[in-house]
Design a protein around this motif. Sequence first.
Motif, PDB file in Angstrom:
ATOM      1  N   UNK A  95      13.031  41.214  44.524  1.00 64.38           N
ATOM      2  CA  UNK A  95      13.829  42.347  44.048  1.00 64.38           C
ATOM      3  C   UNK A  95      13.030  43.640  44.064  1.00 64.38           C
ATOM      4  N   UNK A  96      11.715  43.555  44.021  1.00 66.61           N
ATOM      5  CA  UNK A  96      10.879  44.752  44.037  1.00 66.61           C
ATOM      6  C   UNK A  96      10.461  45.205  45.415  1.00 66.61           C
ATOM      7  N   UNK A  97      10.774  44.444  46.444  1.00 59.32           N
ATOM      8  CA  UNK A  97      10.328  44.788  47.802  1.00 59.32           C
ATOM      9  C   UNK A  97      10.797  46.157  48.270  1.00 59.32           C
ATOM     10  N   UNK A  98      12.071  46.512  48.115  1.00 55.11           N
ATOM     11  CA  UNK A  98      12.474  47.862  48.561  1.00 55.11           C
ATOM     12  C   UNK A  98      11.744  48.970  47.802  1.00 55.11           C
ATOM     13  N   UNK A  99      11.542  48.762  46.504  1.00 53.12           N
ATOM     14  CA  UNK A  99      10.812  49.755  45.708  1.00 53.12           C
ATOM     15  C   UNK A  99       9.349  49.819  46.122  1.00 53.12           C
ATOM     16  N   UNK A 100       8.803  48.668  46.459  1.00 57.06           N
ATOM     17  CA  UNK A 100       7.413  48.617  46.920  1.00 57.06           C
ATOM     18  C   UNK A 100       7.243  49.401  48.211  1.00 57.06           C
ATOM     19  N   UNK A 101       8.159  49.213  49.146  1.00 57.20           N
ATOM     20  CA  UNK A 101       8.079  49.965  50.403  1.00 57.20           C
ATOM     21  C   UNK A 101       8.283  51.459  50.165  1.00 57.20           C
ATOM     22  N   UNK A 102       9.229  51.808  49.310  1.00 58.91           N
ATOM     23  CA  UNK A 102       9.483  53.208  49.022  1.00 58.91           C
ATOM     24  C   UNK A 102       8.276  53.866  48.345  1.00 58.91           C
ATOM     25  N   UNK A 103       7.708  53.200  47.366  1.00 63.91           N
ATOM     26  CA  UNK A 103       6.540  53.748  46.675  1.00 63.91           C
ATOM     27  C   UNK A 103       5.344  53.895  47.596  1.00 63.91           C
ATOM     28  N   UNK A 104       5.112  52.896  48.435  1.00 58.05           N
ATOM     29  CA  UNK A 104       3.990  52.962  49.379  1.00 58.05           C
ATOM     30  C   UNK A 104       4.196  54.078  50.399  1.00 58.05           C
ATOM     31  N   UNK A 105       5.415  54.212  50.907  1.00 56.78           N
ATOM     32  CA  UNK A 105       5.707  55.270  51.882  1.00 56.78           C
ATOM     33  C   UNK A 105       5.608  56.649  51.242  1.00 56.78           C
ATOM     34  N   UNK A 106       6.061  56.766  50.015  1.00 54.50           N
ATOM     35  CA  UNK A 106       5.968  58.041  49.311  1.00 54.50           C
ATOM     36  C   UNK A 106       4.511  58.430  49.064  1.00 54.50           C
ATOM     37  N   UNK A 107       3.717  57.469  48.630  1.00 59.00           N
ATOM     38  CA  UNK A 107       2.287  57.747  48.423  1.00 59.00           C
ATOM     39  C   UNK A 107       1.617  58.138  49.735  1.00 59.00           C
ATOM     40  N   UNK A 108       1.967  57.470  50.819  1.00 62.84           N
ATOM     41  CA  UNK A 108       1.411  57.806  52.127  1.00 62.84           C
ATOM     42  C   UNK A 108       1.832  59.193  52.567  1.00 62.84           C
ATOM     43  N   UNK A 109       3.104  59.535  52.371  1.00 57.58           N
ATOM     44  CA  UNK A 109       3.589  60.856  52.768  1.00 57.58           C
ATOM     45  C   UNK A 109       2.924  61.979  51.978  1.00 57.58           C
ATOM     46  N   UNK A 110       2.816  61.815  50.668  1.00 50.72           N
ATOM     47  CA  UNK A 110       2.169  62.836  49.843  1.00 50.72           C
ATOM     48  C   UNK A 110       0.692  62.947  50.211  1.00 50.72           C
ATOM     49  N   UNK A 111       0.057  61.820  50.399  1.00 52.91           N
ATOM     50  CA  UNK A 111      -1.366  61.833  50.760  1.00 52.91           C
ATOM     51  C   UNK A 111      -1.581  62.470  52.128  1.00 52.91           C
ATOM     52  N   UNK A 112      -0.654  62.268  53.038  1.00 57.99           N
ATOM     53  CA  UNK A 112      -0.790  62.864  54.373  1.00 57.99           C
ATOM     54  C   UNK A 112      -0.823  64.385  54.273  1.00 57.99           C
ATOM     55  N   UNK A 113       0.065  64.945  53.450  1.00 53.90           N
ATOM     56  CA  UNK A 113       0.103  66.399  53.307  1.00 53.90           C
ATOM     57  C   UNK A 113      -1.031  66.937  52.438  1.00 53.90           C
TER      58      UNK A 113
END
Length: 162
Positions: A95-113
Motif C-alpha cells: 500500500x505504500x509503494x506509490x507513496x514511496x515512488x512519489x517521495x523518492x521522485x520528489x526528493x530526486x527532483x528537489x535535489x536536482x534543482x
Amino acid sequence: MTGTGRAGLRLTARGAIVMLFVITLAGMPFLPGPVFVAGCLATALLVRPRDLLPLVVTPPLVFFAAALLVELVRALGSGSMLKAFGLGMFTALSSGAPWLFLGSALALGVAWFRGLPANFRELRGAPAPAAAPASRSRRGRAFDPEPEGYFEPRVYGRAADE
C-alpha cells in the motif's frame, strides 16, 4: 542573518536521514504515505547541497526500516507473531509503494534543482588513489620487495674488521 548571506537550518546527510526516519516512523500508524512524502520534501530542502547524493538514495531504505519497526511492534501482541508480521509487512509495503515512488521522485527532483549534478561531477572528478611506485633494483628492473629476513638475513653497516 549571518554575514555569509543565507541564514537557516542546514542538515548533514546523516541528520537528514535520521529526520526522515523519525518523520516516517511518527506518521506510519496514521498516514504513512503522505507523511513520508512530506518528510522527503522537507529533508531534500534542508540538507546541505554537498550532502544531496547520500540523501537521494536512502528514502526506500528509510521507508522499509520504518515499516519493519512498526510492523514488528504491532505483531508482538498477536497470537501468531510471524503471520501477523508477514501480513503487516506485505500490506505496508504494497500500500505504500506509490507513496514511496512519489517521495523518492520528489526528493530526486528537489535535489536536482538544488545542485545534485554538481555532486555527480565531484564524484566523477575525484582523483583515483595513486599507486605505490615499484621498487627498483640496481639494474633498474622492478621487483616486489620481500619481507625482511624471509629468505636470508640482512646485515646493516660494515663488518668490524673492514
